[in-house]
Structure formats: structure tokens, C-alpha cells
Motif scaffolding. Sequence first.
Motif, PDB file in Angstrom:
ATOM      1  N   VAL A  80      16.369 -11.911  36.240  1.00  0.00           N
ATOM      2  CA  VAL A  80      16.706 -10.489  36.254  1.00  0.00           C
ATOM      3  C   VAL A  80      17.175 -10.074  34.861  1.00  0.00           C
ATOM      4  O   VAL A  80      16.626  -9.161  34.263  1.00  0.00           O
ATOM      5  N   LEU A 119      24.120  -8.458  39.549  1.00  0.00           N
ATOM      6  CA  LEU A 119      22.859  -8.810  38.898  1.00  0.00           C
ATOM      7  C   LEU A 119      22.714 -10.323  38.896  1.00  0.00           C
ATOM      8  O   LEU A 119      23.611 -11.026  38.417  1.00  0.00           O
ATOM      9  N   LEU A 158      20.660  -6.985  42.543  1.00  0.00           N
ATOM     10  CA  LEU A 158      19.319  -7.093  41.966  1.00  0.00           C
ATOM     11  C   LEU A 158      19.021  -8.573  41.783  1.00  0.00           C
ATOM     12  O   LEU A 158      19.738  -9.262  41.069  1.00  0.00           O
ATOM     13  N   CYS A 195      17.119  -4.609  29.849  1.00  0.00           N
ATOM     14  CA  CYS A 195      18.270  -5.176  30.555  1.00  0.00           C
ATOM     15  C   CYS A 195      19.588  -4.538  30.125  1.00  0.00           C
ATOM     16  O   CYS A 195      20.369  -4.076  30.961  1.00  0.00           O
TER      17      CYS A 195
END
Length: 181
Positions: free
Chosen positions: A12, A7, A103, A36
Motif C-alpha cells: 500500500v 494503512l 487500506l 502515497c
Amino acid sequence: MGQLLCLDFDGVMNSYTSGWIKEDPTYLPDDAVPGCFAFINQARQHFDIVIHSSRLRYEGAERSMRNWMVREAQKQGFNLQDAEDIEGNVTFSVAKPPAHVTLDDRAIQFNGVFPDLDAIIDFRPWNKRANLIDRSVAPRRMTPDDLFEILLKHVGDTRLSDFEKDKLSAASDEINVFLLG
């Protein structure tokens, strides 16, 4: 587990609305992106989680990011013990690791065909685009029936075969990935 899920931190996990604070890159004033920590909590059942950030070049950044995680996980409904458990079960890396999936808000998935340069020149991360979707409303999955209602509104009455309904269902799955991530 073995497989890594990487991540990116800023954009993000961290909403990054304040941008880079060059005077103190370890200062993290922004909230977490909604969902998250629920995502991380679920994903860690299947993956080893690595958080990647160029911030980690700076002294004290990892501790600041870990403290931020505990604080923000609590703001998203986790108790202190669960927030600390989430924080304690991730690793941090300044280098992008060889992950199963990464991501990142500043990436375009390569699908074997190089993108048009205009797509790269005009690229904007999700939090810098015009808001097409009201993300303050709790997201929900779009069902094939929802998609059919939209289709009827724009196309008019239509009869669908079972094959067409299956295609509509597949389309709703793709739309959900686009809308909800």
C-alpha cells in the motif's frame, strides 16, 4: 480527530516489488507507491493515521520504516521538514487497529455476502495482476464526457435523457474509485 485510518505498509505504502526479504525484514529497498505521501498528507487532516505491518515484530523495523518514509516522501517532492512532519504524525501497530477504514492490498471488502471461493483462491494484489492500466502515467479523473465518448465508440450514436446523464455521471464516479483508488 479521533477516527483512525489504517494503512497497510507493504503493498500500500511500500511498492513491495522485492517482496519479503527474510534475511533482513527491516531492509526496505523498494520505492513508495506513487501518490502515497500526498494522500497521507491530505488524510491526516481528517484522520489519525496508523500504519500496520507484520514487519513491526522485528527489532529495528519501526525505525527503518520511519527512515524509509522520510526518504521516500522527499523522493515524492516533499522537503525534509514536511517529510519529517508526515513521518512524525503517524503511529505504527503490529496489530490491526479498530479503524474507520483500512487500506490493504490483500483484502476483499465484505458486503454482507460471502465471496465465491474461486475469487479468494485466484486473488492477486494490485501489484501482481496483469497491468490493465498504465500506472506510470499520472492518473486523472474520468469525466462523464470521457465515459460518454467511450460509450459512443462502442455503442454508436445515442441520445441520452437527463436521467441517463445522471446515471452516467454516477458510473464515472464508480469507475474513478476503481481506477484511481
